[in-house]
Design an enzyme around this catalytic site. Structure first.
Site, short mmCIF file in Angstrom:
data_model
loop_
_atom_site.label_atom_id
_atom_site.label_comp_id
_atom_site.label_asym_id
_atom_site.label_seq_id
_atom_site.Cartn_x
_atom_site.Cartn_y
_atom_site.Cartn_z
N LYS A 1 0.84 -1.20 0.00
CA LYS A 1 0.00 0.00 0.00
C LYS A 1 0.88 1.25 0.00
CE LYS A 1 -3.93 -2.27 2.16
NZ LYS A 1 -4.64 -2.67 3.37
N GLN B 1 -4.70 -1.23 9.43
CA GLN B 1 -4.80 -2.58 8.88
C GLN B 1 -5.51 -3.51 9.87
OE1 GLN B 1 -3.93 -3.42 5.77
NE2 GLN B 1 -4.41 -5.59 6.01
N ASP C 1 -10.77 3.71 4.13
CA ASP C 1 -11.29 2.34 4.11
C ASP C 1 -12.83 2.33 4.04
OD1 ASP C 1 -9.60 0.10 4.11
OD2 ASP C 1 -8.96 0.47 6.17
N1 GUN Z 1 -7.69 -6.35 6.13
C1 GUN Z 1 -8.16 -7.06 5.06
N2 GUN Z 1 -8.70 -6.24 4.13
C2 GUN Z 1 -8.57 -4.98 4.62
C3 GUN Z 1 -8.92 -3.70 4.11
O1 GUN Z 1 -9.49 -3.55 3.03
N3 GUN Z 1 -8.61 -2.66 4.90
C4 GUN Z 1 -8.00 -2.80 6.12
N4 GUN Z 1 -7.77 -1.70 6.84
N5 GUN Z 1 -7.65 -3.96 6.62
C5 GUN Z 1 -7.93 -5.05 5.86
#
Ligand code: GUN
Length: 299
Positions: A55, A99, A122
């Site tokens: 990311k 995350q 998100d």
């Molecule tokens: N863990 C798995 N998918 C995601 C996501 O799209 N965003 C976040 N913050 N954590 C995740």
């Protein structure tokens, strides 16, 4: 029907990332604002480390600033909340991503609620969830937003089509259903307690699978000519001893014999998640600068 169209999420995501990079360059030229993304990781889960690194790299490649905040698994909630407060007030930060999953001793809901909804790239904050639910999305969750973009591109008009979402997670299933409803689909959500699951699947013109069970959806569950989006990423034993391979929630080879179009795993939905995260970060930065977000960030 045989030989379904392969939905190339990798190529689509690459194009989207290029459009986001162009949008970020334009924003900088017009206002001096460089979109900034802060990614917060707690613990040492190797898969999460890789996601977070990817990311950050993607943000930098798109001409954004990337800020990494990594904490040990024993970090307490107060430390995390104080960081979120600082990021909320930092004008260089336009997007905040924590995350998931977080360690069990941390109240993930409290952490998500602490994020400024305008920086919640998100789309997990209750305000953003609620706005999506009333058809006024501000920032939509990245994976379902990516699925919707692929559907719009590969399935044409979605209005009036029967869409089935398999799975009811907050990250994928529920927001996916809301986005499909917003696109005028007739939406059903199926889950582990659904009765007559196979018959329900067979009625769907659009099937989105997000259940986390390797190759659960077989070819004879799929309506001929349906469009199938496979969100699952499951690692299973490979053909050779000691080797593993990735499969989705859909049995790809069987689905490709029946469906009109299907996403592969890997290379389908996966690359769209990061591309949409960048799109949301650009959208948040544009709004912060008093400019409209890119049209494709508005589902
Ligand atoms: N863990 C798995 N998918 C995601 C996501 O799209 N965003 C976040 N913050 N954590 C995740």
């Amino acid at each position: 029907m045989t030989d379904a169209t392969v939905i190339d999420g990798k190529a689509f995501a690459l194009g989207l990332r290029q459009r986001v990079a162009a949008g970020a360059a334009e924003l900088k030229a017009e206002t001096g604002v460089v979109p900034g993304l802060a990614v917060v990781l707690v613990g040492d889960d190797p898969a999460s480390w890789i996601y977070v690194r990817n990311k950050g790299n993607a943000a930098t490649t798109a001409g954004m600033r990337s800020f990494d905040h990594r904490f040990g698994a024993d970090t307490d909630q107060a430390t995390l909340l104080s960081l979120i407060d600082r990021l909320n007030r930092d004008p260089l930060i336009h997007g905040i991503l924590v995350q998931l999953p977080l360690p069990a001793h941390i109240d993930a809901e409290a952490v998500i609620e602490a994020i400024d909804p305008a920086k919640d790239v998100d789309g997990f904050h209750p305000i953003n969830v609620g706005r999506l639910g009333i058809g006024l999305p501000l920032l939509a969750p990245c994976t379902p937003l990516g699925c919707l973009m692929l559907l719009r591109h590969y399935a044409g008009s979605l209005a009036g089509r029967k869409a089935l979402v398999l799975g009811r997670s907050n990250i994928v299933g529920r927001p996916m259903a809301q986005l499909l409803l917003g696109a005028d689909c007739t939406v059903t959500i199926a889950h582990s307690r659904t009765r007559d699951l196979i018959e329900t699947c067979r009625e769907a013109d659009i099937l989105v699978a997000a259940v986390g069970r390797p190759e659960m959806i077989r070819g004879d569950w799929i309506k001929p000519g349906a469009v199938v989006i496979d969100v699952g990423i499951n690692r299973i034993a490979g053909a050779e001893p000691g080797k593993t391979r990735l499969v989705g929630d859909v049995h790809y080879a069987e689905a490709a014999q029946v469906a009109a179009a299907v996403t592969p795993v890997p290379g389908g939905v996966g690359p769209m998640t990061i591309a949409c995260l960048l799109l949301n970060t650009l959208a948040a930065a544009c709004r912060g600068a008093g400019l409209p977000p890119p049209p494709e960030a508005r589902p």
